[in-house]
Scaffold this motif. Structure first.
Motif, PDB file in Angstrom:
ATOM      1  N   TYR A 156       0.837  -1.211   0.000  1.00 27.37           N
ATOM      2  CA  TYR A 156       0.000   0.000   0.000  1.00 27.37           C
ATOM      3  C   TYR A 156       0.868   1.257   0.000  1.00 27.37           C
ATOM      4  O   TYR A 156       0.441   2.318  -0.483  1.00 27.37           O
ATOM      5  CB  TYR A 156      -0.900  -0.015   1.233  1.00 27.37           C
ATOM      6  CG  TYR A 156      -1.737   1.244   1.409  1.00 27.37           C
ATOM      7  CD1 TYR A 156      -2.918   1.417   0.691  1.00 27.37           C
ATOM      8  CD2 TYR A 156      -1.347   2.247   2.289  1.00 27.37           C
ATOM      9  CE1 TYR A 156      -3.684   2.571   0.844  1.00 27.37           C
ATOM     10  CE2 TYR A 156      -2.096   3.398   2.451  1.00 27.37           C
ATOM     11  CZ  TYR A 156      -3.262   3.559   1.724  1.00 27.37           C
ATOM     12  OH  TYR A 156      -4.006   4.702   1.886  1.00 27.37           O
ATOM     13  N   LEU A 157       2.089   1.148   0.500  1.00 28.03           N
ATOM     14  CA  LEU A 157       2.985   2.300   0.564  1.00 28.03           C
ATOM     15  C   LEU A 157       3.379   2.822  -0.817  1.00 28.03           C
ATOM     16  O   LEU A 157       3.927   3.919  -0.936  1.00 28.03           O
ATOM     17  CB  LEU A 157       4.228   1.957   1.380  1.00 28.03           C
ATOM     18  CG  LEU A 157       3.978   1.771   2.875  1.00 28.03           C
ATOM     19  CD1 LEU A 157       5.196   1.181   3.563  1.00 28.03           C
ATOM     20  CD2 LEU A 157       3.592   3.097   3.524  1.00 28.03           C
ATOM     21  N   SER A 158       3.076   2.054  -1.871  1.00 27.94           N
ATOM     22  CA  SER A 158       3.296   2.544  -3.238  1.00 27.94           C
ATOM     23  C   SER A 158       2.523   3.836  -3.486  1.00 27.94           C
ATOM     24  O   SER A 158       2.914   4.648  -4.331  1.00 27.94           O
ATOM     25  CB  SER A 158       2.860   1.487  -4.265  1.00 27.94           C
ATOM     26  OG  SER A 158       3.702   0.369  -4.180  1.00 27.94           O
ATOM     27  N   LYS A 159       1.443   4.031  -2.754  1.00 27.18           N
ATOM     28  CA  LYS A 159       0.670   5.278  -2.857  1.00 27.18           C
ATOM     29  C   LYS A 159       1.559   6.481  -2.589  1.00 27.18           C
ATOM     30  O   LYS A 159       1.358   7.561  -3.165  1.00 27.18           O
ATOM     31  CB  LYS A 159      -0.488   5.227  -1.858  1.00 27.18           C
ATOM     32  CG  LYS A 159      -1.299   6.505  -1.774  1.00 27.18           C
ATOM     33  CD  LYS A 159      -2.432   6.384  -0.772  1.00 27.18           C
ATOM     34  CE  LYS A 159      -3.190   7.707  -0.652  1.00 27.18           C
ATOM     35  NZ  LYS A 159      -4.312   7.612   0.317  1.00 27.18           N
ATOM     36  N   TYR A 160       2.544   6.321  -1.725  1.00 25.81           N
ATOM     37  CA  TYR A 160       3.434   7.416  -1.343  1.00 25.81           C
ATOM     38  C   TYR A 160       4.819   7.305  -1.974  1.00 25.81           C
ATOM     39  O   TYR A 160       5.450   8.306  -2.281  1.00 25.81           O
ATOM     40  CB  TYR A 160       3.596   7.449   0.181  1.00 25.81           C
ATOM     41  CG  TYR A 160       2.289   7.472   0.922  1.00 25.81           C
ATOM     42  CD1 TYR A 160       1.550   8.660   1.037  1.00 25.81           C
ATOM     43  CD2 TYR A 160       1.760   6.316   1.483  1.00 25.81           C
ATOM     44  CE1 TYR A 160       0.331   8.678   1.694  1.00 25.81           C
ATOM     45  CE2 TYR A 160       0.548   6.333   2.158  1.00 25.81           C
ATOM     46  CZ  TYR A 160      -0.155   7.512   2.259  1.00 25.81           C
ATOM     47  OH  TYR A 160      -1.367   7.528   2.917  1.00 25.81           O
ATOM     48  N   LEU A 161       5.294   6.066  -2.149  1.00 19.84           N
ATOM     49  CA  LEU A 161       6.660   5.845  -2.606  1.00 19.84           C
ATOM     50  C   LEU A 161       6.772   5.596  -4.105  1.00 19.84           C
ATOM     51  O   LEU A 161       7.866   5.568  -4.644  1.00 19.84           O
ATOM     52  CB  LEU A 161       7.269   4.641  -1.873  1.00 19.84           C
ATOM     53  CG  LEU A 161       7.460   4.790  -0.366  1.00 19.84           C
ATOM     54  CD1 LEU A 161       7.822   3.452   0.253  1.00 19.84           C
ATOM     55  CD2 LEU A 161       8.538   5.817  -0.073  1.00 19.84           C
ATOM     56  N   GLY A 162       5.632   5.390  -4.782  1.00 17.61           N
ATOM     57  CA  GLY A 162       5.665   5.046  -6.195  1.00 17.61           C
ATOM     58  C   GLY A 162       5.846   3.549  -6.387  1.00 17.61           C
ATOM     59  O   GLY A 162       5.776   2.755  -5.455  1.00 17.61           O
ATOM     60  N   LYS A 163       6.092   3.168  -7.631  1.00 20.68           N
ATOM     61  CA  LYS A 163       6.235   1.749  -7.982  1.00 20.68           C
ATOM     62  C   LYS A 163       7.341   1.087  -7.162  1.00 20.68           C
ATOM     63  O   LYS A 163       8.358   1.706  -6.854  1.00 20.68           O
ATOM     64  CB  LYS A 163       6.568   1.594  -9.462  1.00 20.68           C
ATOM     65  CG  LYS A 163       5.417   1.941 -10.389  1.00 20.68           C
ATOM     66  CD  LYS A 163       5.843   1.684 -11.827  1.00 20.68           C
ATOM     67  CE  LYS A 163       4.696   1.957 -12.792  1.00 20.68           C
ATOM     68  NZ  LYS A 163       5.105   1.704 -14.189  1.00 20.68           N
ATOM     69  N   ILE A 164       7.090  -0.178  -6.834  1.00 19.87           N
ATOM     70  CA  ILE A 164       8.076  -0.924  -6.043  1.00 19.87           C
ATOM     71  C   ILE A 164       9.335  -1.198  -6.854  1.00 19.87           C
ATOM     72  O   ILE A 164      10.439  -1.208  -6.333  1.00 19.87           O
ATOM     73  CB  ILE A 164       7.464  -2.228  -5.502  1.00 19.87           C
ATOM     74  CG1 ILE A 164       6.352  -1.878  -4.497  1.00 19.87           C
ATOM     75  CG2 ILE A 164       8.515  -3.108  -4.851  1.00 19.87           C
ATOM     76  CD1 ILE A 164       5.590  -3.070  -3.954  1.00 19.87           C
ATOM     77  N   LYS A 165       9.192  -1.402  -8.150  1.00 15.79           N
ATOM     78  CA  LYS A 165      10.380  -1.586  -9.003  1.00 15.79           C
ATOM     79  C   LYS A 165      10.213  -0.784 -10.284  1.00 15.79           C
ATOM     80  O   LYS A 165       9.099  -0.483 -10.716  1.00 15.79           O
ATOM     81  CB  LYS A 165      10.631  -3.059  -9.294  1.00 15.79           C
ATOM     82  CG  LYS A 165       9.549  -3.756 -10.093  1.00 15.79           C
ATOM     83  CD  LYS A 165       9.933  -5.209 -10.322  1.00 15.79           C
ATOM     84  CE  LYS A 165       8.889  -5.911 -11.193  1.00 15.79           C
ATOM     85  NZ  LYS A 165       9.302  -7.284 -11.505  1.00 15.79           N
ATOM     86  N   ILE A 166      11.326  -0.411 -10.844  1.00 14.44           N
ATOM     87  CA  ILE A 166      11.335   0.330 -12.109  1.00 14.44           C
ATOM     88  C   ILE A 166      11.613  -0.665 -13.212  1.00 14.44           C
ATOM     89  O   ILE A 166      12.642  -1.351 -13.207  1.00 14.44           O
ATOM     90  CB  ILE A 166      12.394   1.443 -12.087  1.00 14.44           C
ATOM     91  CG1 ILE A 166      12.035   2.479 -11.010  1.00 14.44           C
ATOM     92  CG2 ILE A 166      12.518   2.099 -13.457  1.00 14.44           C
ATOM     93  CD1 ILE A 166      13.077   3.542 -10.821  1.00 14.44           C
ATOM     94  N   ASP A 167      10.680  -0.752 -14.140  1.00 17.83           N
ATOM     95  CA  ASP A 167      10.846  -1.715 -15.230  1.00 17.83           C
ATOM     96  C   ASP A 167      12.008  -1.303 -16.124  1.00 17.83           C
ATOM     97  O   ASP A 167      12.276  -0.120 -16.327  1.00 17.83           O
ATOM     98  CB  ASP A 167       9.559  -1.801 -16.058  1.00 17.83           C
ATOM     99  CG  ASP A 167       8.368  -2.311 -15.220  1.00 17.83           C
ATOM    100  OD1 ASP A 167       7.264  -1.831 -15.458  1.00 17.83           O
ATOM    101  OD2 ASP A 167       8.582  -3.165 -14.345  1.00 17.83           O
ATOM    102  N   ASP A 168      12.690  -2.317 -16.657  1.00 16.66           N
ATOM    103  CA  ASP A 168      13.825  -2.031 -17.570  1.00 16.66           C
ATOM    104  C   ASP A 168      13.347  -1.261 -18.782  1.00 16.66           C
ATOM    105  O   ASP A 168      12.277  -1.402 -19.281  1.00 16.66           O
ATOM    106  CB  ASP A 168      14.477  -3.354 -18.016  1.00 16.66           C
ATOM    107  CG  ASP A 168      15.139  -4.068 -16.831  1.00 16.66           C
ATOM    108  OD1 ASP A 168      15.288  -5.288 -16.918  1.00 16.66           O
ATOM    109  OD2 ASP A 168      15.505  -3.395 -15.866  1.00 16.66           O
TER     110      ASP A 168
END
Length: 199
Positions: free
Chosen positions: A187-199
């Motif tokens: 749920y923290l993606s709401k504040y931190l953005g995506k969990i990983k950055i796609d290549d």
């Protein structure tokens, strides 16, 4: 707070790892395609997660203590480092949640039973807040990071996802004070953005 005797020990919510890394990876960080920079600051940084969650959400972070168990000299299937915490030990499990009730993190910590009251005088407060009130100088020694699954945490976070977690030792005056295992809600993606950055 009533501490359960050893005969009523409950389990704690450990991730079933899909991937995990040790201290060397913690030091250098992960590829952004695996874990985005903002998430790395939360998981691999040495700041207080309670403080970070407060800053992210602009809400007071509350502690819901769900377990205080006397485990004696049991290693409790805990991460490496548990042997550094003197016997007898107490295991404490909590949810960190916003004042509005959203669960953001789960944590288990192991303490020397004879000294836990010296540091957690009010056990309903976050560890960071308790230690800050005492002006306790600490070093957060992050020792492992995990990506994995847990049915109990899926239910607790209300998120059918995989989770990121970590474990670390708190050192005080050159001695280990407590071992802590934390898992954060997606749920923290709401504040931190995506969990990983796609290549």
């Amino acid at each position: 707070m009533i501490i359960k005797p050893e005969s009523t020990i409950t389990t704690w919510h450990q991730l079933q790892p899909i991937w995990q890394g040790g201290e060397e990876l913690v030091k250098i960080g992960l590829p952004h395609s695996q874990l985005a920079p903002a998430w790395q600051i939360l998981l691999l940084g040495d700041g207080s997660p309670t403080r970070h969650l407060r800053l992210l959400t602009s809400e007071t972070i509350e502690v819901d203590v769900i377990d205080m168990s006397l485990i004696g000299d049991d290693l409790d299937n805990a991460p490496k480092g548990i042997e550094k915490i003197a016997n007898p030990r107490i295991r404490r499990q909590v949810w960190l949640k916003t004042a509005s009730g959203k669960r953001l993190a789960y944590a288990t910590s192991w303490w020397e039973a004879n000294h836990i009251d010296d540091y957690l005088q009010n056990r309903s407060l976050p560890i960071w807040e308790s230690l800050a009130k005492l002006h306790t100088e600490l070093y957060r020694d992050i020792q492992g990071i995990y990506y994995g699954k847990s049915e109990a945490l899926e239910e607790g976070f209300e998120e059918k996802r995989t989770f990121w977690g970590r474990h670390y030792l708190f050192w005080h005056r050159g001695k280990p004070l407590t071992l802590i295992y934390e898992v954060f809600s997606p749920y923290l993606s709401k504040y931190l953005g995506k969990i990983k950055i796609d290549d």
